[in-house]
Design a protein around this motif. Sequence first.
Motif, PDB file in Angstrom:
ATOM      1  N   GLY A 179       3.370  11.270  -8.793  1.00 22.98           N
ATOM      2  CA  GLY A 179       3.937  10.006  -8.635  1.00 22.98           C
ATOM      3  C   GLY A 179       4.886  10.237  -7.140  1.00 22.98           C
ATOM      4  N   THR A 180       4.927  11.391  -6.767  1.00 25.05           N
ATOM      5  CA  THR A 180       5.852  11.523  -5.476  1.00 25.05           C
ATOM      6  C   THR A 180       5.301  10.732  -4.407  1.00 25.05           C
ATOM      7  OG1 THR A 180       6.574  13.551  -6.158  1.00 25.05           O
ATOM      8  CG2 THR A 180       6.859  13.299  -4.006  1.00 25.05           C
ATOM      9  N   LEU A 181       5.962  10.012  -3.840  1.00 19.46           N
ATOM     10  CA  LEU A 181       5.552   8.964  -2.541  1.00 19.46           C
ATOM     11  C   LEU A 181       5.339   9.815  -1.426  1.00 19.46           C
ATOM     12  CD1 LEU A 181       7.900   5.889  -2.818  1.00 19.46           C
ATOM     13  CD2 LEU A 181       5.306   5.926  -3.270  1.00 19.46           C
ATOM     14  N   VAL A 182       4.147   9.788  -0.561  1.00 19.53           N
ATOM     15  CA  VAL A 182       3.961  10.364   0.634  1.00 19.53           C
ATOM     16  C   VAL A 182       3.791   9.272   1.760  1.00 19.53           C
ATOM     17  CG1 VAL A 182       3.196  12.504  -0.476  1.00 19.53           C
ATOM     18  CG2 VAL A 182       1.449  10.627  -0.021  1.00 19.53           C
ATOM     19  N   PHE A 183       3.346   7.913   1.414  1.00 20.38           N
ATOM     20  CA  PHE A 183       3.234   7.051   2.232  1.00 20.38           C
ATOM     21  C   PHE A 183       3.704   5.731   1.601  1.00 20.38           C
ATOM     22  CE2 PHE A 183       0.939   3.503   4.076  1.00 20.38           C
ATOM     23  CZ  PHE A 183       1.405   3.296   5.431  1.00 20.38           C
ATOM     24  N   ALA A 184       4.141   4.366   2.506  1.00 15.03           N
ATOM     25  CA  ALA A 184       4.476   3.600   1.820  1.00 15.03           C
ATOM     26  C   ALA A 184       4.421   2.632   3.223  1.00 15.03           C
ATOM     27  CB  ALA A 184       5.805   3.206   1.259  1.00 15.03           C
ATOM     28  N   ASN A 185       3.601   1.438   3.202  1.00 14.40           N
ATOM     29  CA  ASN A 185       3.642   0.463   4.095  1.00 14.40           C
ATOM     30  C   ASN A 185       5.052  -0.467   4.130  1.00 14.40           C
ATOM     31  OD1 ASN A 185       3.019  -1.346   2.158  1.00 14.40           O
ATOM     32  ND2 ASN A 185       1.428  -2.259   3.329  1.00 14.40           N
ATOM     33  N   ARG A 186       4.937  -1.147   5.204  1.00 14.79           N
ATOM     34  CA  ARG A 186       6.386  -2.037   5.375  1.00 14.79           C
ATOM     35  C   ARG A 186       6.304  -3.147   4.124  1.00 14.79           C
ATOM     36  NH1 ARG A 186       8.067  -3.111  11.120  1.00 14.79           N
ATOM     37  NH2 ARG A 186       7.168  -1.394  12.234  1.00 14.79           N
ATOM     38  N   LEU A 187       5.619  -3.471   3.633  1.00 21.08           N
ATOM     39  CA  LEU A 187       5.744  -4.646   2.692  1.00 21.08           C
ATOM     40  C   LEU A 187       6.111  -3.921   1.477  1.00 21.08           C
ATOM     41  CD1 LEU A 187       5.587  -7.483   2.142  1.00 21.08           C
ATOM     42  CD2 LEU A 187       3.483  -7.160   1.472  1.00 21.08           C
ATOM     43  N   ASN A 245      -3.451  10.271  -4.465  1.00 22.55           N
ATOM     44  CA  ASN A 245      -3.833   9.034  -4.729  1.00 22.55           C
ATOM     45  C   ASN A 245      -3.293   7.976  -3.805  1.00 22.55           C
ATOM     46  OD1 ASN A 245      -1.798   7.588  -6.366  1.00 22.55           O
ATOM     47  ND2 ASN A 245      -1.976   9.215  -7.490  1.00 22.55           N
ATOM     48  N   CYS A 246      -4.174   7.005  -3.601  1.00 22.51           N
ATOM     49  CA  CYS A 246      -3.567   5.784  -2.943  1.00 22.51           C
ATOM     50  C   CYS A 246      -3.823   4.620  -3.663  1.00 22.51           C
ATOM     51  CB  CYS A 246      -4.554   5.802  -1.567  1.00 22.51           C
ATOM     52  SG  CYS A 246      -3.914   4.424  -0.331  1.00 22.51           S
ATOM     53  N   THR A 247      -2.858   3.626  -3.367  1.00 22.89           N
ATOM     54  CA  THR A 247      -2.833   2.532  -4.439  1.00 22.89           C
ATOM     55  C   THR A 247      -2.657   1.391  -3.602  1.00 22.89           C
ATOM     56  OG1 THR A 247      -1.764   3.504  -5.993  1.00 22.89           O
ATOM     57  CG2 THR A 247      -1.675   1.261  -6.293  1.00 22.89           C
ATOM     58  N   LEU A 248      -3.766   0.312  -3.734  1.00 25.38           N
ATOM     59  CA  LEU A 248      -3.622  -0.847  -2.956  1.00 25.38           C
ATOM     60  C   LEU A 248      -3.242  -2.101  -3.805  1.00 25.38           C
ATOM     61  CD1 LEU A 248      -4.146  -2.763  -0.616  1.00 25.38           C
ATOM     62  CD2 LEU A 248      -6.593  -2.880  -1.424  1.00 25.38           C
ATOM     63  N   CYS A 249      -2.101  -2.756  -3.729  1.00 29.81           N
ATOM     64  CA  CYS A 249      -1.538  -3.885  -4.500  1.00 29.81           C
ATOM     65  C   CYS A 249      -1.647  -5.111  -4.030  1.00 29.81           C
ATOM     66  CB  CYS A 249      -0.141  -3.521  -5.035  1.00 29.81           C
ATOM     67  SG  CYS A 249       0.106  -2.134  -5.909  1.00 29.81           S
ATOM     68  N   ILE A 278       0.800  -1.235   0.180  1.00 33.40           N
ATOM     69  CA  ILE A 278       0.108   0.108   0.027  1.00 33.40           C
ATOM     70  C   ILE A 278       0.759   1.323  -0.053  1.00 33.40           C
ATOM     71  CG2 ILE A 278      -1.861   1.220   1.320  1.00 33.40           C
ATOM     72  CD1 ILE A 278      -2.688  -1.336   2.569  1.00 33.40           C
ATOM     73  N   PHE A 279       0.558   1.963  -0.897  1.00 31.95           N
ATOM     74  CA  PHE A 279       1.247   3.543  -1.041  1.00 31.95           C
ATOM     75  C   PHE A 279       0.341   4.302  -1.433  1.00 31.95           C
ATOM     76  CE2 PHE A 279       1.876   1.378  -4.994  1.00 31.95           C
ATOM     77  CZ  PHE A 279       1.594   2.573  -5.825  1.00 31.95           C
ATOM     78  N   ALA A 280       0.931   5.712  -0.942  1.00 39.49           N
ATOM     79  CA  ALA A 280       0.236   6.953  -1.624  1.00 39.49           C
ATOM     80  C   ALA A 280       1.310   7.777  -2.071  1.00 39.49           C
ATOM     81  CB  ALA A 280      -0.343   7.562  -0.170  1.00 39.49           C
ATOM     82  N   THR A 281       0.496   8.723  -3.014  1.00 39.73           N
ATOM     83  CA  THR A 281       1.444   9.480  -3.934  1.00 39.73           C
ATOM     84  C   THR A 281       0.669  10.799  -3.944  1.00 39.73           C
ATOM     85  OG1 THR A 281       0.331   8.737  -5.946  1.00 39.73           O
ATOM     86  CG2 THR A 281       2.564   7.399  -5.136  1.00 39.73           C
ATOM     87  N   LEU A 282       1.434  11.597  -4.424  1.00 37.27           N
ATOM     88  CA  LEU A 282       0.958  12.987  -5.171  1.00 37.27           C
ATOM     89  C   LEU A 282       0.560  12.636  -6.554  1.00 37.27           C
ATOM     90  CD1 LEU A 282       3.204  15.827  -3.689  1.00 37.27           C
ATOM     91  CD2 LEU A 282       1.160  14.912  -2.765  1.00 37.27           C
TER      92      LEU A 282
END
Length: 134
Positions: A34-42, A122-126, A27-31
């Motif tokens: 594409g600039t990252l603002v959050f990334a989970n541990r995985l 945006n937030c992305t769930l993979c 899981i990550f969130a970007t502007l």
Amino acid sequence: MKNIKSLQKNSDADLLHHVIDYCEQDIFATLMDGTLVFANRLFRKHHALGETQSLEGINICQLEPRPETEKHWRMMMQKLEEADGKQAKFSLSHPLPDSPHILAYEGYIFKVTADDGVETGNCTLCRLADGADS
């Protein structure tokens, strides 16, 4: 005396952060660029980002291994716009060359707006297509 409601809100936020951080999905969130603002541990593990490393100035398109190219990122943003900005589904075949057991990423990208209606990113769930992790 502390406000009990504010303590509950902080507790809920901490719990939510913990669940997202330890989720078995990237899981990550970007502007929007594409600039990252959050990334989970995985996600951090799969992209060799330290758990405490600052994400300042890191763009999803620049990560190694490169799960997203600028062209693919623009296609995802276009899909999101075509879906009226609600959500868009995507998949990437063999996104992590150093992890051959990960056959694909499948996921959703969601546009995030602030309470005032301003688009913030945006937030992305993979999820891993084969469910394995090493």
